[in-house]
Write an enzyme that holds these catalytic residues in place. Structure first.
Site, PDB file in Angstrom:
ATOM      1  N   ASP A  42       0.859  -1.180   0.000  1.00  0.00           N
ATOM      2  CA  ASP A  42       0.000   0.000   0.000  1.00  0.00           C
ATOM      3  C   ASP A  42       0.898   1.233   0.000  1.00  0.00           C
ATOM      4  O   ASP A  42       1.849   1.302   0.779  1.00  0.00           O
ATOM      5  CB  ASP A  42      -0.855  -0.014   1.277  1.00  0.00           C
ATOM      6  CG  ASP A  42      -2.300   0.348   1.016  1.00  0.00           C
ATOM      7  OD1 ASP A  42      -2.530   1.448   0.489  1.00  0.00           O
ATOM      8  OD2 ASP A  42      -3.190  -0.464   1.340  1.00  0.00           O
ATOM      9  N   HIS A  72     -11.196  -3.681   3.059  1.00  0.00           N
ATOM     10  CA  HIS A  72     -11.134  -3.372   4.499  1.00  0.00           C
ATOM     11  C   HIS A  72     -11.949  -2.136   4.884  1.00  0.00           C
ATOM     12  O   HIS A  72     -12.048  -1.819   6.062  1.00  0.00           O
ATOM     13  CB  HIS A  72      -9.672  -3.177   4.895  1.00  0.00           C
ATOM     14  CG  HIS A  72      -9.059  -2.003   4.206  1.00  0.00           C
ATOM     15  ND1 HIS A  72      -8.834  -1.972   2.838  1.00  0.00           N
ATOM     16  CD2 HIS A  72      -8.683  -0.798   4.662  1.00  0.00           C
ATOM     17  CE1 HIS A  72      -8.338  -0.796   2.510  1.00  0.00           C
ATOM     18  NE2 HIS A  72      -8.223  -0.059   3.589  1.00  0.00           N
ATOM     19  N   ASP A  73     -12.505  -1.426   3.911  1.00  0.00           N
ATOM     20  CA  ASP A  73     -13.294  -0.221   4.200  1.00  0.00           C
ATOM     21  C   ASP A  73     -14.799  -0.439   4.050  1.00  0.00           C
ATOM     22  O   ASP A  73     -15.583   0.474   4.321  1.00  0.00           O
ATOM     23  CB  ASP A  73     -12.901   0.915   3.238  1.00  0.00           C
ATOM     24  CG  ASP A  73     -11.511   1.431   3.506  1.00  0.00           C
ATOM     25  OD1 ASP A  73     -11.053   1.338   4.657  1.00  0.00           O
ATOM     26  OD2 ASP A  73     -10.874   1.932   2.546  1.00  0.00           O
ATOM     27  N   ASP A 129      -3.210   4.534  -2.141  1.00  0.00           N
ATOM     28  CA  ASP A 129      -4.281   5.068  -1.302  1.00  0.00           C
ATOM     29  C   ASP A 129      -4.742   6.447  -1.793  1.00  0.00           C
ATOM     30  O   ASP A 129      -3.910   7.334  -2.028  1.00  0.00           O
ATOM     31  CB  ASP A 129      -3.744   5.174   0.137  1.00  0.00           C
ATOM     32  CG  ASP A 129      -4.825   5.443   1.147  1.00  0.00           C
ATOM     33  OD1 ASP A 129      -5.715   4.597   1.290  1.00  0.00           O
ATOM     34  OD2 ASP A 129      -4.774   6.508   1.798  1.00  0.00           O
ATOM     35  N   GLU A 136      -6.492   3.891  -5.708  1.00  0.00           N
ATOM     36  CA  GLU A 136      -7.814   4.019  -5.106  1.00  0.00           C
ATOM     37  C   GLU A 136      -8.334   5.390  -5.527  1.00  0.00           C
ATOM     38  O   GLU A 136      -7.653   6.395  -5.330  1.00  0.00           O
ATOM     39  CB  GLU A 136      -7.716   3.927  -3.584  1.00  0.00           C
ATOM     40  CG  GLU A 136      -9.080   3.817  -2.932  1.00  0.00           C
ATOM     41  CD  GLU A 136      -9.075   4.222  -1.467  1.00  0.00           C
ATOM     42  OE1 GLU A 136      -9.994   3.800  -0.758  1.00  0.00           O
ATOM     43  OE2 GLU A 136      -8.187   4.981  -1.039  1.00  0.00           O
TER      44      GLU A 136
HETATM   45  C1  NOJ Z   1      -8.470   4.712   2.134  1.00  0.00           C
HETATM   46  C2  NOJ Z   1      -8.083   3.532   2.951  1.00  0.00           C
HETATM   47  O1  NOJ Z   1      -8.474   2.363   2.315  1.00  0.00           O
HETATM   48  C3  NOJ Z   1      -8.739   3.715   4.304  1.00  0.00           C
HETATM   49  O2  NOJ Z   1      -8.655   2.567   5.106  1.00  0.00           O
HETATM   50  C4  NOJ Z   1      -8.103   4.906   4.950  1.00  0.00           C
HETATM   51  O3  NOJ Z   1      -8.790   5.187   6.162  1.00  0.00           O
HETATM   52  C5  NOJ Z   1      -8.150   6.136   4.063  1.00  0.00           C
HETATM   53  N1  NOJ Z   1      -7.863   5.855   2.693  1.00  0.00           N
HETATM   54  C6  NOJ Z   1      -7.162   7.170   4.539  1.00  0.00           C
HETATM   55  O4  NOJ Z   1      -5.849   6.735   4.287  1.00  0.00           O
END
Ligand code: NOJ
Length: 564
Positions: free
Chosen positions: A102, A333-334, A204, A258
């Protein structure tokens, strides 16, 4: 020229995402670690996956579980050491597994030495590494922050009488990419990891790195929605091109950004091969399907519809039909667990809906990403109490609602379906103490359903388990390049129960039938000759239910036919 049938390892690979904190503890502190991943590499290899995406493992005070990095060239003490990292890479290479790390460079931790220096004085050498607004200019124009109780992305900092910008928590100050020194620092750390031998980066929130440093009021055209504004920074593509030219082009690596706030019209700006920026990105259209418009985490009232789901996947497939390449995911994971959100986690339908979703992701065009535990059908934990949650996102939203005197009960009810911790509970390995994850109390509660069949050890010997279906389906994709590169054609577009499509490439053609419902559903497919249809895989006894081109599908039945 049509690029997307050009063969690449990262197009043909299946990605397995590991949240290291939750995978396997070997030190007895209730937190997963690198040695734990090493211990489980044979298992990962047995799944048939090719690429591991590791959520951040760098040194971090863990305000946001590693997405707040204080040293990009070191390993978080709880996870191990750089020696463990080297060993992990060696052991992965031995097994032919690739590693994607990441890259979190929209922001750093406030404990990173750059920020420690930056906040000391207005003339510090690192001052311009971050976004500062001097207080004598008054209050800065509104910026939205995800993890701030007041949604305020500007935080006043006493020592220099200035505000700094943080799109996430106040402990995650945004780096100032407009400063060429910052960009060089990022490129250097990327090279550091590539030279160590990693195979790529998941980047990210890469869509938000470029900012208008005049910090104007939010322009009208964004209609109050900050996320598309954040993703439309003035120099974004200049920076991505520079990163490609200075770093990425020198290695055989994969990149997946992302990209919250990026729409279909903008998509190819990131991944058109001729532009030389990124290979893939994650859009958010599916993730926002059951949410209020413009809200990443707030559930909408109406149930999502299958036609909407099809529309998202069909339109995005179209975006990359000639150029670029898609990335396919149903959770990470989000976001909550796929089987609880897009399938059905009731006892009756859990097994077939979990395998249906696997069949779906592994038969679409694009690179499929699975979250650890998805291969055994792990489900949402649905916590009752705020004290069970560990996630900064849930806690900050809870505090905000409390402060405003809002409805906390409804919030907690919704969070059972939306909360990020649903997807972060420890991996369910067996039926022993803490499901074999740890000897100690886990950092986040384990889902009790590890005692009811949702664990690796019990699924391992069962021929038809979710786990073994996953392995078979991965192999089916590997055996048929048409499932990777083939053109996608949606059938029965308006059907609310069955998702049906064709995948065709060279002389191969496949029909995929997925009954996304708790009802028996019948469909008639006119596009293929069924006298020659040959069943490749099914999570149910499909053959019994077919008469000519008429199918009777059981609830959550998934079948793939080779057709002519
Ligand atoms: C996206 C990540 O996937 C998430 O877990 C994170 O809280 C935010 N970006 C900030 O880095």
């Amino acid at each position: 020229m049509k690029h997307n049938t050009e063969r690449k390892w990262w197009k043909e690979g299946v990605v397995y995402q590991i949240y290291p904190r939750s995978f396997q503890d070997t030190t007895g502190n209730g937190i997963g670690d690198l040695q734990g991943i090493i211990k489980r590499l044979d298992y990962i290899q047995s799944l048939g996956v090719d690429i591991i995406w590791l959520n951040p493992v760098y040194t971090s005070p863990n305000d946001d579980n590693g997405y707040d990095i204080s040293d990009y060239r070191n390993i978080m003490a709880e996870f191990g050491t750089m020696d463990d990292m080297d060993e992990l890479m060696t052991q992965m290479k031995k097994r032919g597994l690739r590693l994607v790390m990441d890259l979190v460079v929209n922001h750093s931790s406030d404990e990173h030495e750059w920020f420690v220096e930056s906040r000391k004085s207005r003339d510090n050498a690192y001052r311009d590494y971050y976004h500062w607004w001097p207080a004598e200019k008054g209050t800065p124009p509104k910026r939205f922050s995800y993890f701030d109780e007041d949604s305020n992305a500007w935080k006043y900092d006493e020592p220099t009488d200035s505000y700094y910008l943080h799109y996430y928590s106040a402990k995650q100050p945004d780096l100032k990419w407009e400063n060429p020194k910052v960009r060089e620092e990022v490129y250097d750390l990327m090279k550091f990891w590539f030279d160590k031998g990693i195979d790529g980066f998941r980047m990210d929130v890469i869509s938000t790195i470029s900012k208008d440093v005049n910090y104007p009021e939010l322009p009208e055209k964004y209609k109050g929605d900050f996320i598309p504004y954040y993703a439309d920074g003035p120099h974004l593509h200049e920076y991505l091109k520079e990163m490609n030219q200075k770093v990425l082009s020198k290695y055989d690596v994969m990149t997946v950004g992302e990209a919250p706030g990026v729409n279909q019209e903008q998509a190819l700006n990131f991944v058109d091969e001729d532009r030389k920026e990124l290979n893939m990105f994650f859009h958010f259209d599916l993730m926002s399907l059951d949410r209020e418009p413009g809200e990443t985490f707030k559930m909408r009232k109406e149930q999502w519809k299958l036609t909407e789901f099809k529309k998202v996947f069909s339109e995005w497939d179209g975006v990359f039909a000639q150029k670029g390449w898609g990335s396919l995911y149903l959770n990470n994971h989000d976001f909550p667990r796929s089987v609880s959100r897009w399938g059905n986690d009731s006892k009756t339908h859990w097994q077939n809906s979990a395998t249906l979703l696997q069949t779906f992701l592994l038969s679409m065009r694009g690179t499929p990403y699975f979250l650890y535990g998805e291969e055994i059908g792990m489900t949402n934990i649905k916590f009752d109490s705020i004290s069970d949650y560990q996630d900064i996102n849930t806690h900050s939203r809870y505090k905000a609602i409390k402060k405003a005197g809002g409805d906390l009960e409804t919030f907690l009810k919704e969070e059972k379906h939306a909360g990020r911790d649903n997807a972060r509970t420890p991996m369910q390995w067996n039926t022993q103490h803490n499901s074999g994850f740890s000897e100690a109390k886990p950092w986040l509660k384990i889902n009790e359903n590890y005692k009811e069949g949702i664990n690796v050890a019990e699924q391992e010997p069962e021929k038809d388990s979710v786990l073994n279906y996953f392995r078979t389906m991965v192999q089916v994709r590997k055996d048929h390049l048409a499932l990777v590169y083939g053109a996608y054609q949606l059938l029965l577009a308006n059907n609310e129960l069955v998702y049906a499509y064709l995948r065709s490439w060279e002389d191969e053609r496949f029909l995929v039938l997925l009954n996304f419902s708790t009802k028996r559903s019948s469909v008639t497919i006119d596009e293929v000759r069924f006298d020659k249809a040959h069943l490749i895989i099914s999570n149910d006894d499909a053959e019994n239910n077919k008469i000519d081109n008429h199918f009777e599908l059981t609830p959550y039945q998934a079948s793939i036919y080779k057709v002519f």
